[in-house]
Design a protein around this motif. Structure first.
Motif, PDB file in Angstrom:
ATOM      1  N   LYS A 147      -2.505  -2.076   2.539  1.00 20.85           N
ATOM      2  CA  LYS A 147      -3.165  -1.950   3.845  1.00 20.85           C
ATOM      3  C   LYS A 147      -2.697  -3.015   4.832  1.00 20.85           C
ATOM      4  CE  LYS A 147      -5.460   1.545   2.330  1.00 20.85           C
ATOM      5  NZ  LYS A 147      -6.904   1.572   2.182  1.00 20.85           N
ATOM      6  N   HIS A 158      -2.666  -1.973   8.471  1.00 25.40           N
ATOM      7  CA  HIS A 158      -3.871  -2.049   9.296  1.00 25.40           C
ATOM      8  C   HIS A 158      -3.972  -3.408   9.991  1.00 25.40           C
ATOM      9  CE1 HIS A 158      -6.118   1.653   8.067  1.00 25.40           C
ATOM     10  NE2 HIS A 158      -5.205   1.617   7.112  1.00 25.40           N
ATOM     11  N   ASN A 161      -5.645   4.983  -2.766  1.00 26.43           N
ATOM     12  CA  ASN A 161      -6.541   4.291  -1.830  1.00 26.43           C
ATOM     13  C   ASN A 161      -6.234   4.580  -0.362  1.00 26.43           C
ATOM     14  OD1 ASN A 161      -4.127   2.790  -1.920  1.00 26.43           O
ATOM     15  ND2 ASN A 161      -5.184   0.869  -1.463  1.00 26.43           N
ATOM     16  N   SER A 193      -7.133   5.223   3.305  1.00 21.31           N
ATOM     17  CA  SER A 193      -8.328   4.749   4.012  1.00 21.31           C
ATOM     18  C   SER A 193      -9.149   5.911   4.560  1.00 21.31           C
ATOM     19  CB  SER A 193      -7.929   3.823   5.165  1.00 21.31           C
ATOM     20  OG  SER A 193      -7.158   4.525   6.140  1.00 21.31           O
ATOM     21  N   GLU A 216      -0.338   3.733   8.440  1.00 21.63           N
ATOM     22  CA  GLU A 216      -0.636   3.781   7.013  1.00 21.63           C
ATOM     23  C   GLU A 216       0.283   4.779   6.302  1.00 21.63           C
ATOM     24  OE1 GLU A 216      -4.414   4.788   4.094  1.00 21.63           O
ATOM     25  OE2 GLU A 216      -4.797   3.974   6.096  1.00 21.63           O
TER      26      GLU A 216
END
Length: 549
Positions: free
Chosen positions: A8, A11, A115, A117, A125
């Motif tokens: 991540k 992000h 995973n 989001s 992403e």
């Protein structure tokens, strides 16, 4: 097969996962300067490999990985115009850009992610996922970035392709020889620029959604958005709701209408997280998404009872959603009257509710001309604009203009101009041996994941190319009569569909006045079937100067 866990990082720092504006503009901008930058005075670089791959997006990455893993070929060379992996997901970085298909399906079946989001994660992403997969399979050492392909020529005597390319930065020419050539260039690449009189006189900032300039300050500005498709559906709410943009006013010119479906149910994210404990759980939820999507397929074809029922259910869901959340004054501007599926379905994020924002004005009146500080509509109304954003889609035909030819005079461009754009089972082109077009003509579906379609094409290539890779055969090519029959059959099938046809009742980028070279004529499961069970009677393998059916 393995599962991928994202850090991540995208992000925290999205800018690390998008192309630089100047690089994107050089390739995709109106001037196409990267394609023109060729310097004859520099020495030509000559290289070779057993397999060459054009493009490093989902198609190119998947093809390279499968070639290395399944065919046990280590000599693979990937060519990519940008400076990183990702293709569209690296270049398209507009506000709100995200996957419209659930990512559990819009990802590789052999590299599922545990995973995500969101069900439909943002661009950065998706790009992190692509880079993560490329790194896992060590593709960087096999990729020549910032390289534009000019043409490719097959030598019938030697059985080798020569790829002619150039470095987009230095202009140095490259000649690469390969036994097998894979074209994974993608379809939705080249933007359709806004064609409005006087645009050259505009003193504000103009940009196409596909070439986004993140240095432009939108705060407090008056913005005109031209278009009402998938990109506009994501950009408009982002410009209104994201604190990074917070525009003063937004005028959207929507000349067409689209069926906008309710957002993907939140329960899907819950089930995904429940089953994401290992690869098999992820595979199960992926197949569940595929099954649900395939149940919608009848709405695209024919007028039988099942098609009518499925079409009615989905039309009702879309219209009810738009009437519930859009202001009544805009109903006539956003609710279509053609058959659902004629244009690509849009699964809404926040667009329809955003139409209630007092800063937005929606109109279907076209642009008469652009002036220094705004636009004049066809009804002579003036709209002040500091920034004009074109969400005017892509030139699909431009993506098919890459040239493949042979030393004996066959040329895909001449064939396609004369006969129409096609590829047998979406992968093979007649008279062009050892060429495999991944994501080729008629590979797109209006209800499914393009990544699954790409994997179907890749699996088909693996089966057909194996004897060539093993040295048992010199080449493989589709029989001309099989190619012609496929072209005829799929066009007849598509004439019964809603994809931009008279039956569908709309004009769409799926097709033009002659044919539909974009959409697949059957279900995605049937696509899987025909690419996993080849009809070898339709192929010709050449061995030791003798052709063998």
């Amino acid at each position: 097969m393995s599962s991928v866990t994202l850090t991540k990082e995208s992000h925290k720092n999205p800018s690390k996962f998008r192309i630089k504006y100047q690089d994107c503009n050089a390739v995709l901008g109106p001037e196409h300067t990267a394609q023109k930058n060729i310097r004859d005075e520099l020495p030509t670089v000559r290289t070779s490999s057993e397999v060459a791959v054009i493009g490093a997006g989902f198609g190119g990455i998947g093809a390279a990985i499968k070639t290395i893993q399944d065919l046990k070929v280590s000599e693979v060379q990937i060519f990519e115009r940008y400076d990183n992996f990702g293709g569209t997901w690296y270049a398209n970085t507009y506000p709100g850009c995200a996957s419209d298909i659930p990512a559990i399906w819009y990802s590789f079946s052999f590299a599922l992610t545990s995973n995500w989001s969101r069900v439909q994660p943002p661009q950065y992403e998706m790009e992190e996922y692509i880079q993560r997969v490329a790194a896992q399979y060590k593709l960087k050492e096999k990729t020549r970035f910032q390289t534009s392909i000019d043409k490719s020529v097959y030598n019938e005597d030697t059985g080798f392709w020569t790829v002619y390319a150039h470095d987009v930065k230095t202009g140095q020419k490259i000649e690469h020889t390969t036994k097998i050539l894979l074209s994974c260039a993608g379809g939705l690449v080249y933007p359709n620029q806004l064609n409005a009189p006087g645009l050259e006189n505009f003193k504000g900032k103009y940009m196409h959604s596909a070439v986004w300039d993140h240095s432009v300050d939108f705060k407090g500005k008056n913005v005109v958005v031209v278009g009402n498709g998938c990109s506009a559906n994501q950009i408009v709410p982002a410009l209104l709701n994201d604190p990074q943009y917070s525009v003063n006013s937004l005028t959207q010119i929507a000349r067409s209408k689209h069926y906008i479906m309710p957002p993907v149910p939140k329960i899907l994210l819950f089930v995904y997280r429940l089953l994401s404990f290992n690869f098999y759980g992820l595979a199960l939820i992926r197949w569940l998404v595929i099954l649900i999507a395939e149940l919608r397929f009848p709405l695209y074809k024919g007028n039988g009872l099942i098609s009518k029922v499925v079409r009615w259910v989905n039309t009702r869901a879309s219209v009810s959603y738009m009437k519930k959340y859009a202001p009544k004054k805009y109903w006539d501007l956003v609710i279509p009257d053609y058959k659902i599926g004629c244009k690509r379905l849009i699964f809404d994020y926040q667009y329809v509710p955003a139409l209630n924002d007092p800063r937005i004005s929606l109109t279907n009146v076209g642009i008469k001309r652009v002036v220094e500080d705004g636009i004049i509509l066809e009804n002579d109304e003036f709209v002040k604009a500091d920034i004009i954003v074109a969400c005017t889609g892509y030139d699909v035909k431009q993506s098919t203009k890459i040239q493949f030819s042979t030393t004996k005079g066959y040329n895909n461009q001449e064939m396609w101009t004369k006969e129409g754009v096609s590829a047998y089972r979406t992968v093979l082109v007649k008279h062009l041996p050892n060429l495999f077009v991944i994501g080729g003509p008629n590979s797109a579906t209006g209800h499914a994941s393009v990544v699954m379609a790409l994997e179907n094409g890749i699996d088909y290539y693996l089966k057909l190319a194996k004897p060539v890779v093993e040295g048992k055969e010199k080449s493989v090519v589709v029989k001309p009569e099989a190619y012609d029959k496929w072209h005829k059959d799929i066009q007849e099938e598509l004439s019964k569909s809603v994809f931009g046809t008279k039956f569908g009742g709309c004009v769409s980028w799926y097709s033009d006045e002659k044919e539909n070279a974009t959409a697949f004529g059957w279900s995605q499961l049937y696509y899987w079937y025909i690419t996993h069970f080849p009809a070898y009677k339709d192929l010709v393998y050449e061995h030791s100067d003798k052709k063998r059916d």
